[in-house]
Design an enzyme around this catalytic site. Structure first.
Site, PDB file in Angstrom:
ATOM      1  CD  GLN A   1      -2.805  -1.118  -0.180  1.00  0.00           C
ATOM      2  OE1 GLN A   1      -3.452  -0.145  -0.526  1.00  0.00           O
ATOM      3  NE2 GLN A   1      -2.727  -2.225  -0.915  1.00  0.00           N
TER       4      GLN A   1
ATOM      5  NE  ARG B   1     -14.800  17.102  10.931  1.00  0.00           N
ATOM      6  CZ  ARG B   1     -15.524  16.033  10.612  1.00  0.00           C
ATOM      7  NH1 ARG B   1     -16.710  15.877  11.178  1.00  0.00           N
ATOM      8  NH2 ARG B   1     -15.086  15.154   9.753  1.00  0.00           N
TER       9      ARG B   1
ATOM     10  CE  LYS C   1     -24.272  20.757  18.488  1.00  0.00           C
ATOM     11  NZ  LYS C   1     -23.711  20.296  17.201  1.00  0.00           N
TER      12      LYS C   1
ATOM     13  CG  ASP D   1     -22.666  23.351  10.183  1.00  0.00           C
ATOM     14  OD1 ASP D   1     -21.702  24.142  10.281  1.00  0.00           O
ATOM     15  OD2 ASP D   1     -22.920  22.486  11.039  1.00  0.00           O
TER      16      ASP D   1
ATOM     17  CB  THR E   1     -25.985  17.898  14.810  1.00  0.00           C
ATOM     18  OG1 THR E   1     -25.142  17.342  15.829  1.00  0.00           O
ATOM     19  CG2 THR E   1     -26.373  19.311  15.183  1.00  0.00           C
TER      20      THR E   1
END
Length: 339
Positions: free
Chosen positions: A47, A105, A203, A229, A237
């Site tokens: 790989q 993130r 939230k 978003d 969510t």
């Protein structure tokens, strides 16, 4: 860069249809064929990734189109190895065109003894030899500061505004909704573009991945709500926010999400949800299941990226593409009334 030189595009395996579409858009703008540079990207039995460029790129202005989406690690490694191959082949400049920037993130330390992976990726890209990054709707704007090279962060909001103006006849009944407090700035930008009201879903989590409660801040009764978003991953969510808005009296709920990660149970959740439609871009190549989903629609970003690449290559403004009026003629084939 000298405007007499045309940009050369090369694509990894993450989103070849988008790369081909960008090449077609550039061909239209330039009035001559712009083809993707021929390349071989393969994996050995263990790989390891191997890259071979079949064309001469010496002295060329190179743009590598590669989203670091799932499989994120493979696509990121492909991008790094392609960069090394081009740098060793004497390309004048290498720009990473990353419609979806993976690891975004992880832009801060959420708790003790955790990494800031977005900064690590920025270091890897820079050290590999990339001299500029072109991306779309970074999860956190401060990631641009992780780089010591220019970063052009495009926005989907102007494209979404064109789509909304084309699809919804009565804009006065629209309310833009942020699914959490952190996304208010993004939702407000779109709301201002279409002159719509703004609401927020507050939230609160009991634990990571578990939502304890959700509350709507703002008036949504008898309104057509547009949830905005940057990323939709498992859609938990998003679906819960749509249910909450309907329970609060919203007439319809639609969603405009830039990056359709749509992993795990996301597609099943969306098709069985209260959402009338989910609109995503093709920053991540849509799977056949996404294409077949009855309430998911894909907006193309090739016109936006094609023009941005031309502007970068010619040394002209990229920020001009933040304006819906500028994008109108570029998206005339999709939204004739916008030109």
């Amino acid at each position: 860069m000298n405007p007499l030189f045309k940009p050369k595009l090369i694509a990894g395996n993450s989103n070849k249809p988008l790369a081909s579409a960008i090449a077609r858009r550039i061909s239209i703008h330039r009035g001559e064929a712009v083809e993707l540079v021929k390349i071989r990207v393969e994996r050995f039995n263990d790989q390891e990734i191997f890259v071979e460029v079949y064309e001469n790129v010496r002295g060329e202005d190179m743009f590598i189109v590669q989203s670091t989406s799932n499989p994120a690690n493979d696509n990121l490694m492909e991008l790094l190895i392609m960069t090394d191959a081009l740098r060793r082949s004497s390309a004048t400049r290498i720009t990473a065109v990353m419609p979806y920037f993976g690891y975004a993130r992880q832009d801060r330390r959420s708790k003790a003894r955790t990494p800031i992976s977005a900064k690590l990726v920025a270091n890897l890209l820079t050290r590999a030899g990339i001299e500029r990054v072109l991306t779309l709707d970074l999860h956190a704007a401060q990631i641009q500061g992780f780089f010591d090279i220019p970063v052009d962060n495009l926005y989907a909001a102007p494209v979404f505004a064109l789509d909304i103006q084309h699809k919804f006849k009565n804009l006065s009944e629209l309310t833009v909704v942020s699914p959490d407090v952190g996304g208010v700035a993004r939702a407000r930008e779109l709301a201002e573009r279409i002159d719509a009201d703004l609401a927020i879903v507050d939230k609160r989590r009991a634990a990571p991945g578990e939502i304890a409660s959700m509350t709507v801040i703002g008036e949504v009764r008898d309104r057509v709500c547009l949830i905005v978003d940057d990323i939709c991953d498992t859609a938990g969510t998003l679906v819960k926010a749509a249910e909450l808005l309907i329970s609060q009296g919203a007439r319809e709920v639609h969603a405009y999400i830039t990056h359709g990660v749509l992993s795990g149970p996301a597609i099943g959740r969306i098709t069985g949800s209260m959402l009338k439609s989910l609109v995503i871009t093709d920053s991540i190549e849509p799977t056949p299941q996404v294409r077949k989903a009855k309430n998911i629609r894909v907006v193309p970003i090739a016109p936006l990226f094609g023009q941005a690449i031309l502007n970068i290559s010619n040394g002209t403004s990229v920020s001009s593409l933040f304006d819906s009026q500028t994008l109108g003629p570029i998206y005339e084939a999709f939204y004739p009334s916008a030109a």
